[in-house]
Design a protein around this motif. Structure first.
Motif, PDB file in Angstrom:
ATOM      1  N   LEU A   1       0.825  -1.208   0.000  1.00  0.00           N
ATOM      2  CA  LEU A   1       0.000   0.000   0.000  1.00  0.00           C
ATOM      3  C   LEU A   1       0.861   1.262   0.000  1.00  0.00           C
ATOM      4  O   LEU A   1       0.567   2.225  -0.711  1.00  0.00           O
ATOM      5  CB  LEU A   1      -0.951  -0.011   1.190  1.00  0.00           C
ATOM      6  N   SER A   2       1.931   1.257   0.766  1.00  0.00           N
ATOM      7  CA  SER A   2       2.833   2.398   0.783  1.00  0.00           C
ATOM      8  C   SER A   2       3.514   2.574  -0.570  1.00  0.00           C
ATOM      9  O   SER A   2       3.682   3.695  -1.051  1.00  0.00           O
ATOM     10  CB  SER A   2       3.882   2.215   1.884  1.00  0.00           C
ATOM     11  N   GLY A   3       3.884   1.472  -1.199  1.00  0.00           N
ATOM     12  CA  GLY A   3       4.492   1.538  -2.526  1.00  0.00           C
ATOM     13  C   GLY A   3       3.539   2.067  -3.585  1.00  0.00           C
ATOM     14  O   GLY A   3       3.937   2.835  -4.457  1.00  0.00           O
ATOM     15  N   VAL A   4       2.280   1.654  -3.508  1.00  0.00           N
ATOM     16  CA  VAL A   4       1.292   2.163  -4.473  1.00  0.00           C
ATOM     17  C   VAL A   4       1.092   3.661  -4.274  1.00  0.00           C
ATOM     18  O   VAL A   4       1.031   4.421  -5.241  1.00  0.00           O
ATOM     19  CB  VAL A   4      -0.039   1.394  -4.338  1.00  0.00           C
ATOM     20  N   LEU A   5       1.008   4.107  -3.014  1.00  0.00           N
ATOM     21  CA  LEU A   5       0.888   5.537  -2.759  1.00  0.00           C
ATOM     22  C   LEU A   5       2.105   6.297  -3.282  1.00  0.00           C
ATOM     23  O   LEU A   5       1.971   7.379  -3.849  1.00  0.00           O
ATOM     24  CB  LEU A   5       0.701   5.798  -1.262  1.00  0.00           C
ATOM     25  N   LEU A   6       3.282   5.738  -3.083  1.00  0.00           N
ATOM     26  CA  LEU A   6       4.498   6.371  -3.594  1.00  0.00           C
ATOM     27  C   LEU A   6       4.490   6.423  -5.117  1.00  0.00           C
ATOM     28  O   LEU A   6       4.867   7.426  -5.717  1.00  0.00           O
ATOM     29  CB  LEU A   6       5.730   5.630  -3.089  1.00  0.00           C
ATOM     30  N   LEU A   7       4.050   5.344  -5.742  1.00  0.00           N
ATOM     31  CA  LEU A   7       4.002   5.297  -7.201  1.00  0.00           C
ATOM     32  C   LEU A   7       3.039   6.340  -7.760  1.00  0.00           C
ATOM     33  O   LEU A   7       3.332   7.004  -8.754  1.00  0.00           O
ATOM     34  CB  LEU A   7       3.596   3.897  -7.668  1.00  0.00           C
ATOM     35  N   VAL A   8       1.897   6.503  -7.115  1.00  0.00           N
ATOM     36  CA  VAL A   8       0.900   7.451  -7.601  1.00  0.00           C
ATOM     37  C   VAL A   8       1.324   8.897  -7.348  1.00  0.00           C
ATOM     38  O   VAL A   8       1.152   9.765  -8.197  1.00  0.00           O
ATOM     39  CB  VAL A   8      -0.473   7.152  -6.952  1.00  0.00           C
ATOM     40  N   TRP A   9       1.886   9.153  -6.180  1.00  0.00           N
ATOM     41  CA  TRP A   9       2.166  10.527  -5.767  1.00  0.00           C
ATOM     42  C   TRP A   9       3.642  10.912  -5.852  1.00  0.00           C
ATOM     43  O   TRP A   9       4.032  11.951  -5.321  1.00  0.00           O
ATOM     44  CB  TRP A   9       1.677  10.750  -4.334  1.00  0.00           C
ATOM     45  N   PHE A  10       4.504  10.114  -6.510  1.00  0.00           N
ATOM     46  CA  PHE A  10       5.942  10.397  -6.477  1.00  0.00           C
ATOM     47  C   PHE A  10       6.331  11.768  -7.026  1.00  0.00           C
ATOM     48  O   PHE A  10       7.276  12.364  -6.527  1.00  0.00           O
ATOM     49  CB  PHE A  10       6.758   9.283  -7.153  1.00  0.00           C
ATOM     50  N   PRO A  11       5.647  12.332  -8.027  1.00  0.00           N
ATOM     51  CA  PRO A  11       6.077  13.671  -8.463  1.00  0.00           C
ATOM     52  C   PRO A  11       5.932  14.711  -7.350  1.00  0.00           C
ATOM     53  O   PRO A  11       6.780  15.592  -7.207  1.00  0.00           O
ATOM     54  CB  PRO A  11       5.152  13.989  -9.636  1.00  0.00           C
ATOM     55  N   LEU A  12       4.880  14.586  -6.561  1.00  0.00           N
ATOM     56  CA  LEU A  12       4.676  15.542  -5.479  1.00  0.00           C
ATOM     57  C   LEU A  12       5.542  15.215  -4.273  1.00  0.00           C
ATOM     58  O   LEU A  12       6.044  16.112  -3.593  1.00  0.00           O
ATOM     59  CB  LEU A  12       3.200  15.570  -5.081  1.00  0.00           C
ATOM     60  N   ILE A  13       5.732  13.936  -3.984  1.00  0.00           N
ATOM     61  CA  ILE A  13       6.541  13.546  -2.833  1.00  0.00           C
ATOM     62  C   ILE A  13       7.997  13.953  -3.035  1.00  0.00           C
ATOM     63  O   ILE A  13       8.642  14.467  -2.119  1.00  0.00           O
ATOM     64  CB  ILE A  13       6.421  12.023  -2.584  1.00  0.00           C
ATOM     65  N   PHE A  14       8.513  13.753  -4.247  1.00  0.00           N
ATOM     66  CA  PHE A  14       9.911  14.084  -4.529  1.00  0.00           C
ATOM     67  C   PHE A  14      10.099  15.487  -5.084  1.00  0.00           C
ATOM     68  O   PHE A  14      11.179  15.822  -5.564  1.00  0.00           O
ATOM     69  CB  PHE A  14      10.511  13.047  -5.482  1.00  0.00           C
ATOM     70  N   ARG A  15       9.045  16.305  -5.069  1.00  0.00           N
ATOM     71  CA  ARG A  15       9.074  17.705  -5.492  1.00  0.00           C
ATOM     72  C   ARG A  15       9.567  17.877  -6.929  1.00  0.00           C
ATOM     73  O   ARG A  15      10.391  18.741  -7.227  1.00  0.00           O
ATOM     74  CB  ARG A  15       9.935  18.541  -4.551  1.00  0.00           C
ATOM     75  N   LEU A  16       9.075  17.036  -7.807  1.00  0.00           N
ATOM     76  CA  LEU A  16       9.426  17.156  -9.218  1.00  0.00           C
ATOM     77  C   LEU A  16       8.607  18.285  -9.840  1.00  0.00           C
ATOM     78  O   LEU A  16       7.450  18.488  -9.486  1.00  0.00           O
ATOM     79  CB  LEU A  16       9.144  15.844  -9.945  1.00  0.00           C
ATOM     80  N   PRO A  17       9.187  19.009 -10.765  1.00  0.00           N
ATOM     81  CA  PRO A  17       8.435  20.121 -11.354  1.00  0.00           C
ATOM     82  C   PRO A  17       7.270  19.598 -12.182  1.00  0.00           C
ATOM     83  O   PRO A  17       7.346  18.556 -12.806  1.00  0.00           O
ATOM     84  CB  PRO A  17       9.461  20.828 -12.228  1.00  0.00           C
ATOM     85  N   GLY A  18       6.208  20.336 -12.144  1.00  0.00           N
ATOM     86  CA  GLY A  18       5.037  19.949 -12.928  1.00  0.00           C
ATOM     87  C   GLY A  18       3.865  20.844 -12.595  1.00  0.00           C
ATOM     88  O   GLY A  18       3.970  21.754 -11.763  1.00  0.00           O
TER      89      GLY A  18
END
Length: 170
Positions: A92-109
């Motif tokens: 479950l934590s991995g799925v959340l990370l996969l879905v939200w990784f641009p925001l979690i890792f502060r990627l531009p977008g």
């Protein structure tokens, strides 16, 4: 109708749900391929390659590592299948990370305009949700372990002990 489960392997409701899910999947594929066929094909091939060549070996190694590290326990005490209490919150934590990784890792977008929030809060929230998932899993494991250890070795629950009666020949 009694031969159907033997022939199919499950009840008719299972077959109906399977047909409905295949119909929805087919409809989604037709709609996606009609708009952007090349991008969808690249995404499907990339997802298959990423999963089969990178992710599957990684989480298989993590599972094997967890089993080898945590396999040492008292042999006389029964335990539940503890590995699932690690697998479910990890998944479950991995799925959340996969879905939200641009925001979690502060990627531009374009996400800031869509959410109205700064990107500084997502890593903390993801870590908090992950901690809660593992905490709930640990609590459920402790409850299951306590219930197992309250049972007798034969699998039957032990009755409460009666107070000792004083002997009349004393």
């Amino acid at each position: 109708m009694s031969r159907f489960p033997r022939w199919y392997g499950a009840n008719p409701l299972h077959l109906l749900v399977l047909i409905c899910s295949l119909a929805v999947t087919g409809y989604a594929c037709v709609r996606l391929f009609a708009q952007r066929p090349v991008e969808v094909a690249i995404w499907l091939v990339g997802a298959a390659v990423l999963h089969d060549l990178i992710l599957l070996p990684l989480y298989s190694l993590a599972d094997l590592s967890a089993r080898s590290v945590l396999r040492h326990r008292a042999r006389h005490m029964p335990t539940p299948a503890w590995i699932n209490y690690l697998r479910v919150p990890s998944f479950l934590s991995g799925v959340l990370l996969l879905v939200w990784f641009p925001l979690i890792f502060r990627l531009p977008g374009p996400y800031r305009g869509a959410t109205g929030l700064t990107d500084a809060i997502y890593i903390g929230r993801w870590l908090a949700v992950t901690a809660i998932l593992f905490g709930l899993s640990a609590l459920l494991f402790a409850l299951k372990l306590g219930r197992i250890h309250r049972q007798a070795p034969g699998g039957e629950a032990q009755p409460p002990r009666a107070p000792r009666q004083p002997s009349s020949t004393g």
